[in-house]
Design an enzyme around this catalytic site. Structure first.
Site, PDB file in Angstrom:
ATOM      1  N   SER A 124       0.839  -1.203   0.000  1.00  0.00           N
ATOM      2  CA  SER A 124       0.000   0.000   0.000  1.00  0.00           C
ATOM      3  C   SER A 124       0.870   1.247   0.000  1.00  0.00           C
ATOM      4  O   SER A 124       1.959   1.255   0.587  1.00  0.00           O
ATOM      5  CB  SER A 124      -0.863  -0.024   1.268  1.00  0.00           C
ATOM      6  OG  SER A 124      -1.430   1.244   1.492  1.00  0.00           O
ATOM      7  N   TYR A 148      -1.230  -0.444  10.620  1.00  0.00           N
ATOM      8  CA  TYR A 148      -1.492  -1.075   9.317  1.00  0.00           C
ATOM      9  C   TYR A 148      -0.303  -0.869   8.379  1.00  0.00           C
ATOM     10  O   TYR A 148       0.202  -1.806   7.755  1.00  0.00           O
ATOM     11  CB  TYR A 148      -2.781  -0.503   8.714  1.00  0.00           C
ATOM     12  CG  TYR A 148      -3.007  -0.893   7.281  1.00  0.00           C
ATOM     13  CD1 TYR A 148      -3.277  -2.212   6.934  1.00  0.00           C
ATOM     14  CD2 TYR A 148      -2.930   0.057   6.251  1.00  0.00           C
ATOM     15  CE1 TYR A 148      -3.468  -2.575   5.607  1.00  0.00           C
ATOM     16  CE2 TYR A 148      -3.132  -0.290   4.931  1.00  0.00           C
ATOM     17  CZ  TYR A 148      -3.393  -1.613   4.612  1.00  0.00           C
ATOM     18  OH  TYR A 148      -3.571  -1.973   3.299  1.00  0.00           O
ATOM     19  N   LYS A 152       2.431  -3.666   6.626  1.00  0.00           N
ATOM     20  CA  LYS A 152       2.733  -3.801   5.189  1.00  0.00           C
ATOM     21  C   LYS A 152       4.235  -3.635   4.964  1.00  0.00           C
ATOM     22  O   LYS A 152       4.843  -4.348   4.164  1.00  0.00           O
ATOM     23  CB  LYS A 152       1.951  -2.748   4.387  1.00  0.00           C
ATOM     24  CG  LYS A 152       0.459  -3.027   4.324  1.00  0.00           C
ATOM     25  CD  LYS A 152       0.173  -4.261   3.491  1.00  0.00           C
ATOM     26  CE  LYS A 152      -1.285  -4.637   3.489  1.00  0.00           C
ATOM     27  NZ  LYS A 152      -1.552  -5.917   2.838  1.00  0.00           N
TER      28      LYS A 152
END
Ligand code: NAD
Ligand code: UDP
Length: 356
Positions: A124, A148, A152
């Site tokens: 992302s 988050y 990643k």
């Protein structure tokens, strides 16, 4: 190729399956249905004639995943499965590290057992964090600001180290910008299980009357109209980027990273205007305070993907808005509104067919 697709019953996974099967690839989905639906897989099957099998399983269950992977014998894996809500990740860090990092390690063990050394990973743009310059290129420093984003970044690091250790391994890290829209058929789309946090699914629910109004999170940013700017990409373009990455992965080794966006920034007000055009009427909107943690603007430099993958986005914001409205107006309750549809695409483990 035979492609094992984790998280294939979700938003991006289901769209990617349509493109993969359309190109003659065979797919085996592993999904816990935590945030996906087996109905999405039935509909993918209805849109294509390809071979698609599916298993309800958690990627952290290494033994189960190994059994599925060994029986299917994939040539490559596309790894979508994960948790993805930025705000929730800060409140539930252990779950996010467990699914997104431990789950990735579990998948790598299953791949090793199945003799598969090719993986395409859903990363992302959030790994970049506060921009030092724009557009972000792949060399931009990585300073994620949420749990988050950290998960990643960690998964990217693990996969990169794995590729460095195994000369035969291939890793494609795709850093997605803001995926929106739906398949033109309106049969598959984004189906948030809770109140949507993201702009377009929320706006879609305003249009159907499920939400009163959109609150614009701040209109005092240093952007042309004061609202936040993002690089929105049509989910079908994003799906096709996976097919392009898969094609490249067949011929190279090592780890590569690609931004997957359009290279064009669009403000919240511009997206609201595009969606209002698609719906055919103005939508109720108010302006509220800035959302904590939001950055003013981001957009991608996608020249590397164009050069190396031969891929670039085809669709613009009106295509994104129109396709979203086709999906949302036909499926206001998402897949829950189609609960009676068959679940024929689920293949019990006992029926997994070994590679001929
Ligand atoms: P999604 O939630 O629709 O799809 C994820 C799928 O993974 C779901 O079907 C869910 O049931 C499944 N899943 C979750 N945990 C699992 C587990 N432990 N085991 C097996 N399956 C599990 O999300 P999406 O929007 O399709 O995103 C796919 C991937 O792309 C995610 O990794 C996400 O982080 C990444 N991504 C998404 C966006 C976005 O804005 N949608 C942006 C950048 C990156
Ligand atoms: N946004 C908004 N109202 C909402 C949801 C989002 O104004 O209800 C804005 C948000 O502040 C950002 C843009 O829309 O400027 C995109 O937000 P989204 O959450 O979809 O993506 P992200 O911020 O994760 O890139």
């Amino acid at each position: 190729m035979r492609v094992l697709v984790t998280g294939g019953a979700g938003y991006i996974g289901s769209h990617t399956l349509v493109e993969l099967l359309g190109q003659g690839h065979e797919a085996c989905v592993v999904d816990s249905y935590d945030n996906g639906s087996p109905i999405a897989l039935d509909r993918v099957r209805g849109l294509t004639n390809g071979h698609l099998e599916a298993h309800e399983a958690d990627i952290r269950d290494t033994a189960r995943l190994t059994a599925i992977a060994t029986a299917f014998a994939p040539d490559a894996v596309i790894h979508f499965a994960g948790l993805k809500a930025v705000g929730e990740s800060v409140a539930r860090p252990v779950d996010y590290y467990d699914v997104n990092v431990t789950g990735t390690l579990s998948l790598m063990r299953a791949m090793a057992a199945a003799g598969c050394g090719r993986i395409i990973f859903s990363s992302s743009a959030t790994v970049y964090g506060e921009p030092e310059y724009l557009p972000y290129d792949e060399a931009h420093p990585l300073r994620p600001t949420s749990v988050y984003g950290q998960t990643k970044r960690m998964a990217e690091q693990i996969l990169t180290d794995w590729a460095a250790a195994d000369p035969a391994a291939t890793v494609m890290l795709l850093r997605y910008f803001n995926p929106v829209g739906a398949h033109a058929s309106g049969r598959i789309g984004e189906d948030p299980h809770d109140i949507p946090n993201n702009l377009m699914p929320y706006l879609a629910q305003v249009a159907t009357g499920q939400r009163d109004r959109l609150v614009i999170h701040g209109d005092d940013y240093d952007t042309p109209d004061g609202t936040g700017v993002r690089d929105y990409i049509h989910v079908v373009d994003l799906a096709r980027a996976h097919v392009a990455a898969l094609d490249r992965a067949a011929g190279v080794t090592g780890a590569e990273v690609y931004n997957i966006g359009t290279g064009r920034g669009t403000s919240v007000r511009e997206m609201v205007a595009a969606f209002s055009r698609a719906v055919g009427r103005a939508l109720p909107v108010t302006v509220g305070p800035r959302r904590p943690g939001d950055i003013a603007a981001m957009e991608a430099d996608c020249s590397l993907a164009r050069q190396m993958l031969g891929w670039q986005a085809q669709y613009g914001i009106d295509d994104m808005a129109r396709s979203l409205w086709v999906w949302q107006s036909a499926n206001p309750e998402g897949y829950r509104g189609a609960a009676g549809e068959s679940r024929a695409s689920q293949t019990p483990s006992s029926e997994i067919r070994p590679k001929p």
